[in-house]
Design a protein around this motif. Structure first.
Motif, PDB file in Angstrom:
ATOM      1  N   GLN A 297       0.816  -1.210   0.000  1.00  0.00           N
ATOM      2  CA  GLN A 297       0.000   0.000   0.000  1.00  0.00           C
ATOM      3  C   GLN A 297       0.852   1.264   0.000  1.00  0.00           C
ATOM      4  OE1 GLN A 297      -2.631   0.266   3.360  1.00  0.00           O
ATOM      5  NE2 GLN A 297      -3.796   1.982   2.532  1.00  0.00           N
ATOM      6  N   ILE A 298       1.977   1.220   0.673  1.00  0.00           N
ATOM      7  CA  ILE A 298       2.855   2.385   0.730  1.00  0.00           C
ATOM      8  C   ILE A 298       3.317   2.781  -0.671  1.00  0.00           C
ATOM      9  CG2 ILE A 298       5.091   3.227   1.531  1.00  0.00           C
ATOM     10  CD1 ILE A 298       4.708   1.472   4.036  1.00  0.00           C
ATOM     11  N   PHE A 299       3.748   1.801  -1.467  1.00  0.00           N
ATOM     12  CA  PHE A 299       4.257   2.088  -2.799  1.00  0.00           C
ATOM     13  C   PHE A 299       3.144   2.550  -3.740  1.00  0.00           C
ATOM     14  CE2 PHE A 299       7.262  -0.955  -0.947  1.00  0.00           C
ATOM     15  CZ  PHE A 299       8.448  -0.245  -1.103  1.00  0.00           C
ATOM     16  N   VAL A 300       1.965   1.944  -3.613  1.00  0.00           N
ATOM     17  CA  VAL A 300       0.836   2.369  -4.442  1.00  0.00           C
ATOM     18  C   VAL A 300       0.440   3.800  -4.099  1.00  0.00           C
ATOM     19  CG1 VAL A 300      -1.589   1.935  -5.020  1.00  0.00           C
ATOM     20  CG2 VAL A 300      -0.013   0.020  -4.736  1.00  0.00           C
ATOM     21  N   THR A 301       0.485   4.155  -2.830  1.00  0.00           N
ATOM     22  CA  THR A 301       0.132   5.514  -2.399  1.00  0.00           C
ATOM     23  C   THR A 301       1.055   6.549  -3.030  1.00  0.00           C
ATOM     24  OG1 THR A 301      -0.716   4.695  -0.274  1.00  0.00           O
ATOM     25  CG2 THR A 301      -0.169   7.033  -0.407  1.00  0.00           C
ATOM     26  N   ILE A 302       2.352   6.281  -2.994  1.00  0.00           N
ATOM     27  CA  ILE A 302       3.319   7.208  -3.591  1.00  0.00           C
ATOM     28  C   ILE A 302       3.080   7.348  -5.090  1.00  0.00           C
ATOM     29  CG2 ILE A 302       5.767   7.593  -4.074  1.00  0.00           C
ATOM     30  CD1 ILE A 302       6.346   6.069  -1.428  1.00  0.00           C
ATOM     31  N   PHE A 303       2.890   6.217  -5.766  1.00  0.00           N
ATOM     32  CA  PHE A 303       2.667   6.220  -7.218  1.00  0.00           C
ATOM     33  C   PHE A 303       1.391   6.969  -7.582  1.00  0.00           C
ATOM     34  CE2 PHE A 303       0.721   4.127 -10.937  1.00  0.00           C
ATOM     35  CZ  PHE A 303       1.686   4.414 -11.883  1.00  0.00           C
ATOM     36  N   ALA A 304       0.300   6.687  -6.873  1.00  0.00           N
ATOM     37  CA  ALA A 304      -0.979   7.328  -7.183  1.00  0.00           C
ATOM     38  C   ALA A 304      -0.920   8.830  -6.935  1.00  0.00           C
ATOM     39  CB  ALA A 304      -2.098   6.700  -6.357  1.00  0.00           C
ATOM     40  N   GLY A 305      -0.186   9.258  -5.878  1.00  0.00           N
ATOM     41  CA  GLY A 305      -0.047  10.682  -5.615  1.00  0.00           C
ATOM     42  C   GLY A 305       0.638  11.410  -6.754  1.00  0.00           C
ATOM     43  N   ARG A 306       1.652  10.800  -7.329  1.00  0.00           N
ATOM     44  CA  ARG A 306       2.352  11.416  -8.460  1.00  0.00           C
ATOM     45  C   ARG A 306       1.467  11.440  -9.709  1.00  0.00           C
ATOM     46  NH1 ARG A 306       7.835  12.620  -7.961  1.00  0.00           N
ATOM     47  NH2 ARG A 306       8.289  12.791  -5.737  1.00  0.00           N
TER      48      ARG A 306
END
Length: 444
Positions: A297-306
């Motif tokens: 979830q941490i990595f998806v959150t960063i990606f989706a924010g960008r």
């Protein structure tokens, strides 16, 4: 639908360094991670502990329903907390509201760890448990809205997606901390776990509170709010103005936030209970699966924010909702296999899909409301969605009695809230409010 437009001028509002903006976002993240750690502990304990130790005079199904009802009380209190802390945040400042919320939830969580069970004090045990959950709900009702408002209002408009996403990482970190704490205490023998082992994760809230409070006390007030104060342009009763003048935006905010809250608890709280109590899967398997999902979830959150900075947070919400809706039934089919690997894959993929929408909730909701109503509008939208979806595990558990312990009812609920959020994201993208730009001395 009543729409507010920004009063922003073209000139920059203020100058703020990249280091300062990053510090604010990190402080918001730390506080939010603690808030979610405290809050998520209760969900895991409701599925594994409270049904047995605090509702022991009920039959197993009734006890589980009672535990989830107590879990849901925290969600019901969240809109009240949104009104209360939204008033403080929009009238007196984002900073004081956030300091109060973090103290309330830290103390309430620690006290749960000290609470005697039903066998010791009888009916007073579930009553006190519900009261402390109520306090948790009030605090969380003001926490998230303030944290994302503070982070976004310190960030340049074109980089709000990444700063808002940083706050959202507090959710998976909170999950990791809470699930990790429970995974460790579950290693105790069952008698030790029931006697005192389950209390340790709750008692850890006290030292964690001191750390988070110290970090958050160093945070400066939002420059956008400082300008509102200078212009004497704060709302007298912000929540009332949201309902009067921005009710359409509030509805859109609720719709878009529904999946990030409700979907998460369907895939974690309900699925942990369903796998453990209905399918007979070892509870350690279920908890470990949530740990793996939280890391992803941490990595998806960063990606989706960008991605939100490129195509808009509303469009990201829409795609997250559509993908989750399409996957709802297959995810539960995997869980029904009782295979540890299949269950882990289902929970991980489910959380990753839901996170696509959740990651950008902060960016989308803060831009649905003008600055003078922002804290209240964001907090109300998110927490009314939370109050609605907080009872999803209870509803899904009740559906099991109708469906003969089949998972199709839960899959239908997940699909429905995903489609509602997709529609909210699509509409919300066209209603975003633009603030005056913030100039920064260096890039993030």
């Amino acid at each position: 639908m009543t729409q507010h437009t920004s009063d922003a001028a073209k000139e920059p509002l203020t100058t703020i360094s990249g280091a300062d903006a990053g510090k604010i976002a990190r402080a918001a993240f730390v506080g939010t991670a603690l808030e979610w750690y405290d809050y998520y502990l209760f969900g895991t304990a409701a599925a594994l502990v409270f049904n047995r130790l605090f509702f022991t005079e009920l039959d197993p199904t009734a006890a589980l329903l009672a535990a989830f009802a107590t879990f849901g009380v925290g969600f019901a209190a969240r809109p009240i907390g949104a009104i209360l802390f939204g008033y403080i945040g929009d009238r007196y400042g984002r900073r004081p509201a956030l300091l109060i919320t973090i103290v309330l939830i830290g103390v309430a969580t620690g006290l749960i760890g000290l609470l005697p069970d039903f066998g010791t004090i009888g009916l007073a045990a579930p009553i006190l448990l519900a009261v402390l959950r109520l306090v948790q709900g009030l605090a969380v009702g003001g926490e998230w809205g303030g944290a994302v408002t503070m982070a976004v209002e310190h960030a340049p408009v074109e980089k709000r997606g990444r700063f808002a996403a940083l706050v959202q990482i507090g959710s998976p970190v909170g999950t990791l901390l809470s699930s990790g704490a429970f995974a460790l205490v579950l290693l105790f023998p069952s008698e030790t776990f029931d006697a005192w082992g389950w209390r340790i994760p709750f008692l850890l809230a006290f030292p964690l509170l001191l750390i988070a409070l110290y970090i958050r006390s160093k945070v400066e007030e939002s420059p956008i709010f400082q300008e509102l104060l200078a212009q004497e342009d704060t709302a007298k009763v912000p929540a009332l103005d949201v309902f009067r003048f921005a009710w359409g935006r509030l509805i859109v905010a609720i719709m878009s936030a529904l999946l990030g809250v409700g979907g998460f608890y369907m895939i974690t709280t309900f699925v942990v209970s369903y796998g453990t109590n209905t399918l007979g899967v070892d509870r350690q398997v279920m908890v470990n699966a949530t740990l793996i999902a939280a890391v992803c979830q941490i990595f998806v959150t960063i990606f989706a924010g960008r991605i939100a900075e490129k195509i808009g947070p509303g469009r990201v919400t829409m795609w997250g909702g559509l993908l989750t809706a399409a996957a709802a039934f297959p995810l539960f089919w995997l869980i029904d296999t009782r295979s540890p690997l299949a269950i882990t894959v289902a929970i991980t993929v489910g959380i990753m899909l839901i996170t696509v929408a959740y990651a950008v909730s902060g960016a989308l909701l803060t831009e649905l409301f003008p600055p003078k109503l922002r804290y209240s509008g964001v907090a109300l939208g998110y927490n009314i969605a939370g109050a609605t979806s907080g009872f999803m595990p209870l509803l899904a558990t009740a559906m099991l009695t109708v469906s003969g312990n089949q998972s199709w009812g839960a899959a239908m609920i997940l699909m429905l809230i995903a489609l509602i959020s997709a529609a909210g994201g699509l509409i919300g993208e066209h209603l975003r409010v633009k603030d005056r730009p913030i100039v920064r001395d260096d890039a993030a």
